[in-house]
Design an enzyme around this catalytic site. Structure first.
Site, PDB file in Angstrom:
ATOM      1  N   ILE A 185       0.805  -1.223   0.000  1.00  0.00           N
ATOM      2  CA  ILE A 185       0.000   0.000   0.000  1.00  0.00           C
ATOM      3  C   ILE A 185       0.838   1.273   0.000  1.00  0.00           C
ATOM      4  O   ILE A 185       0.298   2.372  -0.096  1.00  0.00           O
ATOM      5  CB  ILE A 185      -0.965   0.039   1.206  1.00  0.00           C
TER       6      ILE A 185
ATOM      7  N   GLY B  44      10.620   6.844   2.462  1.00  0.00           N
ATOM      8  CA  GLY B  44      11.993   6.861   2.933  1.00  0.00           C
ATOM      9  C   GLY B  44      12.221   5.939   4.114  1.00  0.00           C
ATOM     10  O   GLY B  44      13.315   5.410   4.313  1.00  0.00           O
TER      11      GLY B  44
ATOM     12  N   GLY C 254      10.386   3.070   4.793  1.00  0.00           N
ATOM     13  CA  GLY C 254      10.227   1.660   4.514  1.00  0.00           C
ATOM     14  C   GLY C 254       9.067   1.361   3.590  1.00  0.00           C
ATOM     15  O   GLY C 254       8.550   2.233   2.896  1.00  0.00           O
TER      16      GLY C 254
ATOM     17  N   ASP D  12       8.529  16.362   9.142  1.00  0.00           N
ATOM     18  CA  ASP D  12       8.194  15.887   7.788  1.00  0.00           C
ATOM     19  C   ASP D  12       6.682  15.833   7.606  1.00  0.00           C
ATOM     20  O   ASP D  12       6.146  14.849   7.104  1.00  0.00           O
ATOM     21  CB  ASP D  12       8.811  14.519   7.536  1.00  0.00           C
TER      22      ASP D  12
END
Length: 247
Positions: A57, A61, A63, A189
């Site tokens: 899905i 960065g 995983g 982020d």
């Protein structure tokens, strides 16, 4: 008593004994009474149909994320961590402790984790680590802001009341990370793909961990990812500091 006996036993073990398969240690809930559930790799393989590409899905960065169904019927998102500053399983355990203690309506809940030691190239051991989150049925915010046409149809864009509600949810989640826990956690982020929407279209912040180890003199923790260009203040992207620090 079992907890302290296990601690004493582990400290007395030599280095070779400490390299036993990590799943066997992690499976003992008494060792980590405040953390979420520890899953075996076999449970995660079963839940994701052996990490089938049909259950993929998302990639990022941090995983690769797979959808899975546990034995109790609960839908989960299983993230295989590909990149991290975490060194060793003990440090991983400590970081999971931090994440497990973060409870807020606007954070993606952590269901549990898994860590295994596997043989990689040249006979060396490599650690594979997984985080298991509750599955968010409405995906990420980016797919609703920029819907993609499928089979000639187009997903209905978000209305202004929905956008306002999502904004407020995100603010509440960030406020909790900054002021509701100590030391504070700075996400660094925040972007549409890191904002997930549950079945009720309530926004939940993802990827707020793994957090870096807090060193003496620091007043906050920060996530491993430094941020995505376009979603960071320019001075923070350049220097890794906020405006006040730069000035």
């Amino acid at each position: 008593g079992l907890y302290y006996w296990q601690i004493k036993r582990r400290r007395s073990s030599n280095d070779n004994e400490s390299n036993l398969e990590f799943e066997e240690v992690a499976a003992l809930p008494a060792l980590r009474p405040n953390t979420s559930t520890w899953f075996s790799i076999h449970e995660l393989q079963k839940a994701t149909d052996n990490f089938s590409s049909t259950n993929l899905i998302g990639k990022g960065g941090f995983g690769i994320v797979y959808k899975g169904i546990l034995d109790d019927g609960a839908a989960v998102a299983v993230k295989k961590i590909m990149e991290s500053d975490i060194r060793g399983n003990e440090e991983f355990l400590n970081e999971v402790d931090i994440i497990s203690n973060l409870k807020h309506r606007n954070l993606v809940p952590l269901r549990g984790c898994c860590a295994t030691d596997e043989i990689v190239n040249d006979g060396q051991h490599g650690s594979h680590r997984y985080l298991v989150y509750e599955y968010m049925f409405n995906g990420n915010l980016n797919s609703h802001l920029f819907p993609v046409s499928k089979e000639g149809t187009r997903k209905q864009p978000l209305g202004w009341p929905e956008r306002k509600s999502i904004i407020l949810d995100v603010v509440k989640g960030i406020s909790y990370l900054h002021y509701g826990v100590k030391p504070a956690i700075y996400h660094r982020d925040i972007k549409p793909t890191n904002i997930l929407l549950d079945a009720e279209m309530r926004a939940r912040i993802a990827d707020f961990g793994l957090a870096k180890e807090n060193r003496e003199g620091q007043s906050h923790l920060t996530t491993k990812v430094a941020g995505t260009y376009g979603y960071l203040a320019p001075e923070y992207a350049l220097y890794g500091r906020d405006r006040k620090s730069v000035v």
